[in-house]
Write a protein that holds these residues in place. Structure first.
Motif, mmCIF file in Angstrom:
data_model
loop_
_atom_site.group_PDB
_atom_site.id
_atom_site.type_symbol
_atom_site.label_atom_id
_atom_site.label_comp_id
_atom_site.label_asym_id
_atom_site.label_seq_id
_atom_site.Cartn_x
_atom_site.Cartn_y
_atom_site.Cartn_z
ATOM 1 N N SER A 4 138.481 -132.390 14.159
ATOM 2 C CA SER A 4 139.005 -133.520 13.378
ATOM 3 C C SER A 4 137.869 -134.323 12.752
ATOM 4 C CB SER A 4 139.856 -134.417 14.269
ATOM 5 O OG SER A 4 139.093 -134.907 15.358
ATOM 6 N N GLY A 5 136.661 -134.205 13.299
ATOM 7 C CA GLY A 5 135.495 -134.867 12.729
ATOM 8 C C GLY A 5 134.664 -133.906 11.896
ATOM 9 N N GLN A 6 135.329 -133.097 11.104
ATOM 10 C CA GLN A 6 134.678 -132.050 10.313
ATOM 11 C C GLN A 6 133.520 -132.593 9.476
ATOM 12 O OE1 GLN A 6 137.309 -130.311 7.444
ATOM 13 N NE2 GLN A 6 135.829 -128.828 6.688
ATOM 14 N N LEU A 7 132.381 -131.943 9.598
ATOM 15 C CA LEU A 7 131.216 -132.275 8.776
ATOM 16 C C LEU A 7 131.299 -131.544 7.451
ATOM 17 C CD1 LEU A 7 128.384 -131.999 11.475
ATOM 18 C CD2 LEU A 7 129.529 -134.077 10.668
ATOM 19 N N MET A 8 130.735 -132.143 6.422
ATOM 20 C CA MET A 8 130.737 -131.553 5.089
ATOM 21 C C MET A 8 129.314 -131.209 4.683
ATOM 22 S SD MET A 8 132.264 -133.202 1.562
ATOM 23 C CE MET A 8 131.085 -134.553 1.515
ATOM 24 N N ASN A 9 129.090 -129.981 4.218
ATOM 25 C CA ASN A 9 127.775 -129.553 3.743
ATOM 26 C C ASN A 9 126.687 -129.844 4.779
ATOM 27 O OD1 ASN A 9 128.866 -128.686 1.288
ATOM 28 N ND2 ASN A 9 128.632 -130.709 0.370
ATOM 29 N N ALA A 10 126.877 -129.277 5.966
ATOM 30 C CA ALA A 10 125.933 -129.494 7.059
ATOM 31 C C ALA A 10 125.339 -128.168 7.502
ATOM 32 C CB ALA A 10 126.627 -130.171 8.236
ATOM 33 N N SER A 11 124.065 -128.206 7.888
ATOM 34 C CA SER A 11 123.380 -127.032 8.419
ATOM 35 C C SER A 11 123.098 -127.277 9.897
ATOM 36 C CB SER A 11 122.069 -126.794 7.663
ATOM 37 O OG SER A 11 121.389 -125.673 8.179
ATOM 38 N N LEU B 287 132.114 -108.075 5.215
ATOM 39 C CA LEU B 287 132.996 -108.981 5.943
ATOM 40 C C LEU B 287 132.334 -110.338 6.189
ATOM 41 C CD1 LEU B 287 134.535 -106.495 8.528
ATOM 42 C CD2 LEU B 287 135.726 -107.621 6.636
ATOM 43 N N LEU B 288 131.031 -110.330 6.448
ATOM 44 C CA LEU B 288 130.328 -111.597 6.646
ATOM 45 C C LEU B 288 130.235 -112.403 5.345
ATOM 46 C CD1 LEU B 288 127.588 -110.339 9.095
ATOM 47 C CD2 LEU B 288 129.262 -112.145 9.582
ATOM 48 N N LEU B 289 130.155 -111.717 4.227
ATOM 49 C CA LEU B 289 130.179 -112.416 2.942
ATOM 50 C C LEU B 289 131.558 -113.030 2.697
ATOM 51 C CD1 LEU B 289 128.089 -109.883 0.853
ATOM 52 C CD2 LEU B 289 127.464 -112.257 1.323
ATOM 53 N N LEU B 290 132.610 -112.331 3.121
ATOM 54 C CA LEU B 290 133.948 -112.915 3.018
ATOM 55 C C LEU B 290 134.091 -114.107 3.970
ATOM 56 C CD1 LEU B 290 136.214 -109.744 2.733
ATOM 57 C CD2 LEU B 290 135.515 -111.315 0.931
ATOM 58 N N TRP B 291 133.459 -114.039 5.117
ATOM 59 C CA TRP B 291 133.445 -115.171 6.033
ATOM 60 C C TRP B 291 132.738 -116.370 5.415
ATOM 61 C CZ3 TRP B 291 135.023 -118.310 9.466
ATOM 62 C CH2 TRP B 291 134.171 -119.079 10.262
ATOM 63 N N LEU B 292 131.690 -116.118 4.677
ATOM 64 C CA LEU B 292 130.999 -117.196 3.964
ATOM 65 C C LEU B 292 131.920 -117.808 2.908
ATOM 66 C CD1 LEU B 292 128.594 -118.916 3.150
ATOM 67 C CD2 LEU B 292 127.650 -116.933 1.925
ATOM 68 N N LEU B 293 132.626 -116.966 2.145
ATOM 69 C CA LEU B 293 133.568 -117.479 1.151
ATOM 70 C C LEU B 293 134.706 -118.243 1.834
ATOM 71 C CD1 LEU B 293 134.575 -117.686 -1.753
ATOM 72 C CD2 LEU B 293 135.644 -115.436 -1.478
ATOM 73 N N PHE B 294 135.180 -117.734 2.973
ATOM 74 C CA PHE B 294 136.232 -118.424 3.715
ATOM 75 C C PHE B 294 135.783 -119.820 4.109
ATOM 76 C CE2 PHE B 294 138.420 -119.713 7.541
ATOM 77 C CZ PHE B 294 139.734 -119.381 7.284
ATOM 78 N N ARG B 295 134.566 -119.940 4.651
ATOM 79 C CA ARG B 295 134.056 -121.262 5.037
ATOM 80 C C ARG B 295 133.952 -122.191 3.827
ATOM 81 N NH1 ARG B 295 128.613 -120.304 6.998
ATOM 82 N NH2 ARG B 295 128.939 -118.078 6.746
ATOM 83 N N LEU B 296 133.524 -121.635 2.703
ATOM 84 C CA LEU B 296 133.371 -122.436 1.491
ATOM 85 C C LEU B 296 134.723 -122.963 1.013
ATOM 86 C CD1 LEU B 296 131.554 -123.414 -0.861
ATOM 87 C CD2 LEU B 296 131.985 -121.218 -1.970
ATOM 88 N N GLU B 297 135.715 -122.079 0.932
ATOM 89 C CA GLU B 297 137.016 -122.462 0.395
ATOM 90 C C GLU B 297 137.863 -123.220 1.414
ATOM 91 O OE1 GLU B 297 138.518 -121.348 -3.143
ATOM 92 O OE2 GLU B 297 136.543 -122.256 -2.909
ATOM 93 N N PHE B 298 138.041 -122.645 2.591
ATOM 94 C CA PHE B 298 138.891 -123.290 3.590
ATOM 95 C C PHE B 298 138.279 -124.606 4.065
ATOM 96 C CE2 PHE B 298 140.736 -123.734 7.907
ATOM 97 C CZ PHE B 298 142.077 -123.720 7.550
ATOM 98 N N GLY B 299 136.948 -124.633 4.185
ATOM 99 C CA GLY B 299 136.285 -125.881 4.558
ATOM 100 C C GLY B 299 136.535 -126.972 3.542
#
Length: 483
Positions: free
Chosen positions: A322-329, A152-164
């Motif tokens: 609304s101030g979404q960051l891109m590729n941030a750690s 499920l956490l791997l799907l959460w990672l994919l969700f962040r990648l795609e939805f983000g």
């Protein structure tokens, strides 16, 4: 605790572990071949000098204490060896702590490289691979069932990648909202592939459908990854299909392949058997000795799950911002990151062309063009498919006209060409001086566009280019009298 186990995802675990290991192998291979010339002791941005100047830099790396090109190559060779063992599936045959330690070793070794890689490692797929490697470490081995929480956490990672990525586009340039983004993207993307021109020449109504399909795949489909089967597997199939289209139409290192690997976390064995017509295994009473996860392993998995859930807060808040960051750690270990790309699409392609001459007078006509492996140059040359391998110099060349051409690393690159530095020249496809030293080098900018089908039939050129201006006038190195 049976509800934490997902024995029906055995094939998914195989793909996730072996696929991730294969991507680590490519990442270490790319670093082995390119890091010394770009960032080594005598590179364009030498790591020892950078570490000395950035003592407050807090991200972990072996090279903060000592760097040498030999040590870098040792780290890369070690990483490639561990990755090959995992691709072969050998550690997965042992106790679950064996693949756990090997994936964590890959994570730590590659993080050591990334965290001193400066601008040449400033891409989202670097942190994506690190987070992917850390998470799959807790999938265990063949001796225990796949942990459901890790899947499920791997799907959460994919969700962040795609939805983000989808939200970055909706919040970004108007071309994504008016469906015109693909009028330009295939032509102006950082490193086109062999099919990019054909994709660009498709009718505009198809480009609008591409954008609609992208919005559907990134903004709607990710939610269904968490649905019951077979809906989750169908969503994964859509992700895989769209990512394969991106693989075929461009060069984005291992970004798309990471998404493909991650999508298998939503594909169960029964669905695969149904799709490929494989009969279900005979059902028989479970023997008393069926392997179950030992208590210590369950505790390790739960601890990792809690850690990753805590780290999920900031990327979730970022997705809703609304101030979404891109590729941030958000932490020094590069876990729980936020992803996204191409919030705006470049409308015109400007390329920096680097040339040298042997003439004593830079106003002469003897200028010759250096050829890069991936970035457009020769108008007749068919772009190559390089992904998932990553050409770091070529990617940075694309950013020059968008930011400033007066980057320190680019001036260092020009001086390396004047020295005919062998390591630097190996990063190129064509050295017009066959290892000799030019007297002068310069950088000019050109506007590039894909040739129409009629233009290609007329002169065989895939690109049409128009000179814009001389970005960096002729440079030379001081020479001794009489030379």
């Amino acid at each position: 605790m049976w509800f934490l186990e997902a024995p029906e995802y055995g094939f998914a675990r195989q793909v996730l572990q072996r696929g991730t290991a294969a991507l680590f192998f490519i990442a270490f291979l790319s670093s082995f071949n390119q890091f010394p010339a770009l960032l080594g002791e005598h590179g364009l941005l030498p790591v020892p000098r950078w570490v000395e100047r950035s003592q407050g830099y807090g991200r972990p790396s072996l090279f903060r204490w000592r760097y040498s090109d030999r040590l870098l190559r040792l780290v890369c060779v070690t990483g490639m060896a561990l990755a090959l063992l995992l691709v072969a599936g050998l550690p997965q045959l042992g106790p679950p702590w064996v693949p756990l330690l090997m994936f964590l070793a890959l994570w730590l070794l590659y993080m050591s490289v990334v965290n001193v890689g400066q601008t040449f490692y400033g891409f989202g797929w670097e942190m994506l691979l690190l987070e992917l490697g850390f998470t799959v470490a807790f999938l265990g081995s063949e001796q225990v069932p796949p942990p459901r929480t890790i899947l499920l956490l791997l799907l959460w990672l994919l969700f962040r990648l795609e939805f983000g990525a989808g939200m970055i586009k909706i919040r970004g340039g108007s071309e994504w909202r008016d469906l015109t983004a693909l009028y330009y993207h295939h032509e102006t993307q950082p490193m086109p592939g062999p099919l990019s021109r054909q994709a660009h020449l498709l009718p505009k109504p198809l480009h609008r459908m591409e954008v609609l399909g992208n919005h559907f795949a990134q903004l709607v489909v990710p939610f269904f990854l968490f649905a019951p089967q077979p809906v989750a597997a169908v969503a994964a199939g859509i992700v895989i299909f769209t990512q394969l289209w991106l693989v075929g139409s461009g060069n984005f290192a291992w970004l798309n392949w990471s998404a493909i690997v991650l999508a298998f976390a939503a594909v169960s064995d029964p669905v695969l058997r149904a799709v490929f017509g494989i009969p279900d295994p005979a059902v028989s009473p479970a023997p008393a000795g069926v392997p179950q996860s030992p208590v210590w392993w369950t505790a390790v998995v739960l601890a990792a799950t809690v850690l990753l859930l805590v780290l999920a807060y900031r990327p979730l808040r970022n997705l809703l911002s609304s101030g979404q960051l891109m590729n941030a750690s958000f932490n020094r270990w590069q876990l729980g990151n936020t992803y996204g790309a191409f919030g705006t699409v470049t409308k015109h392609r400007v390329e920096v062309v680097v040339e040298g001459t042997l003439d004593a007078d830079p106003d002469g006509e003897g200028w010759r063009e250096y050829g890069f492996k991936g970035k457009p140059g020769d108008p007749r040359r068919l772009p190559r498919q390089w992904a998932p391998y990553h050409l770091r110099l070529d990617w940075l060349m694309w950013f020059l006209p968008l930011r400033t051409i007066h980057e320190p690393w680019f001036y260092a690159f020009l001086h390396k060409l004047l020295d005919a530095d062998p390591a630097t020249l190996r990063l190129l496809r064509l050295d017009p001086f066959d290892g000799g030293r030019p007297r002068w080098v310069r950088a000019r900018t050109f506007l590039y566009r894909f040739a129409s089908r009629a233009e290609f039939r007329e002169n065989g050129e895939r690109w049409v280019r128009l000179e814009l201006y001389e970005a960096i006038p002729p440079l030379s190195l001081p020479r001794s009298p009489g030379k």
